[in-house]
Design an enzyme around this catalytic site. Sequence first.
Site, PDB file in Angstrom:
ATOM      1  N   HIS A 100      -4.841   2.796   7.023  1.00  0.00           N
ATOM      2  CA  HIS A 100      -5.098   1.467   7.580  1.00  0.00           C
ATOM      3  C   HIS A 100      -5.905   1.670   8.868  1.00  0.00           C
ATOM      4  CE1 HIS A 100      -1.099   0.943   5.610  1.00  0.00           C
ATOM      5  NE2 HIS A 100      -1.469  -0.303   5.379  1.00  0.00           N
ATOM      6  N   ASP A 103      -3.784   2.556  11.885  1.00  0.00           N
ATOM      7  CA  ASP A 103      -3.189   3.897  11.907  1.00  0.00           C
ATOM      8  C   ASP A 103      -4.048   4.878  12.679  1.00  0.00           C
ATOM      9  OD1 ASP A 103      -1.530   2.785   9.926  1.00  0.00           O
ATOM     10  OD2 ASP A 103      -2.801   3.597   8.322  1.00  0.00           O
TER      11      ASP A 103
END
Length: 434
Positions: A100, A103
Amino acid sequence: MTEFFADIAPVRYEGPDSANPLAFRHYDPDEMVMGKRMEDHLRFAVAYWHSFAWEGGDPFGGQTLIRPWHPQDDMTRAKVKADAAFEMFDILGVPYFCWHDADIRPEAATFAESLRNFEEIIDHFLAKMESRRTRLLWGTANMFSHRRWMAGASTNPDPDVFAYAAATVKTCLDATQRMGGQNYVLWGGREGYETLLNTDMGRELDHMGRFLSMVVDYKHKIGFKGAILVEPKPQEPSKHQYDFDAATCIGFLRKYGLEGEVKLNLEQGHAILAGHSFEHEIAVAASEGMLGSIDMNRNDYQSGWDTDQFPNNVPEVALCYYHILRAGGFTTGGTNFDAKLRRQSLDATDLIAAHVGGMDICARGLKAAAAMIEDGGLETALRDRYAGWDSDHGQGILESDLDSLFARVLAGEIDPQPHSGRQEMLENHVNRFV
């Protein structure tokens, strides 16, 4: 090189008799299974969020995992985290990873600043990938953690949040294409509701359909060759999520004319939350030609929570891969370990051991699935069970009408007698392989 994995050697295949906790007993990437390398069947990926961004918190307690890249609030530590991630990819020999946006880069004060951070870390990834074999299986946008998403992204009652979500997905799809990603995933953790008292469900679903159409249009505009995938989950964090399960997603895609453009990314834990087995969800998607990729993990069956543990149940995993192989196997998809350590598993060796165990379980499941297919017993039983429909009699019934069938039954021409489903025999047959 970081110090985090400094004392851990690359994991090698040592065979089923090995007592080495950091060795593969069943996963041999070059072993041929049904005429194809095991690595090319399984297409393993590491989930960046659980392995490197998660800090060990739960609803009742905070951080337990201490890493060299904590706190995760500046670009210097984001690059340390990336360096450690690629070291782990090398140790495991995995061909793919997934991320993501949240992240991999710290959140900044503005969208433009966050985008600069994001593009800088993508550049760092690309530099790391020049000398490595690990590639991107898929990218996605985290549109559920920040408070702006608390009422949804594409389904938000505020049109400005919809626009912000569109801008976010554009940047993530651009980055996925830059990295050669093979898929782009959308998971709607907040695309649902907490209460119907303040929810216009029809409007929200229409907006979600429009948003997904915009994503597909942009995919074609930029020439992205990968697959667009949506990921079902019934609830958590929302009380009810619109992408409840595979069948719900397929109905949604058909309603908005996207069934030829979008496939499914299916997760074991999400299937369990929806009251299904994982093989059920895979079979549903495969029957409609919409199986894209899988997230492999397991839930705690006693608590009912979505615990995202590493898989350890060979019979379950074998049946999953049985249906995947029957559907022709993965094309752009793969096996992403959407799984995290337990919050008491603190060490770097725990992270490696968890993936080693998961990869071995999947290898055992794949080999069992392949053996069942090559044996042919299940296919024979299935063919025999439905043989009546392949006969002239069965085809005539399908082509008939209610009045004609009524007349034949009334005349006693048709008087069905039940046949055994032989479930126990088939379960025993499966147990020969797992």
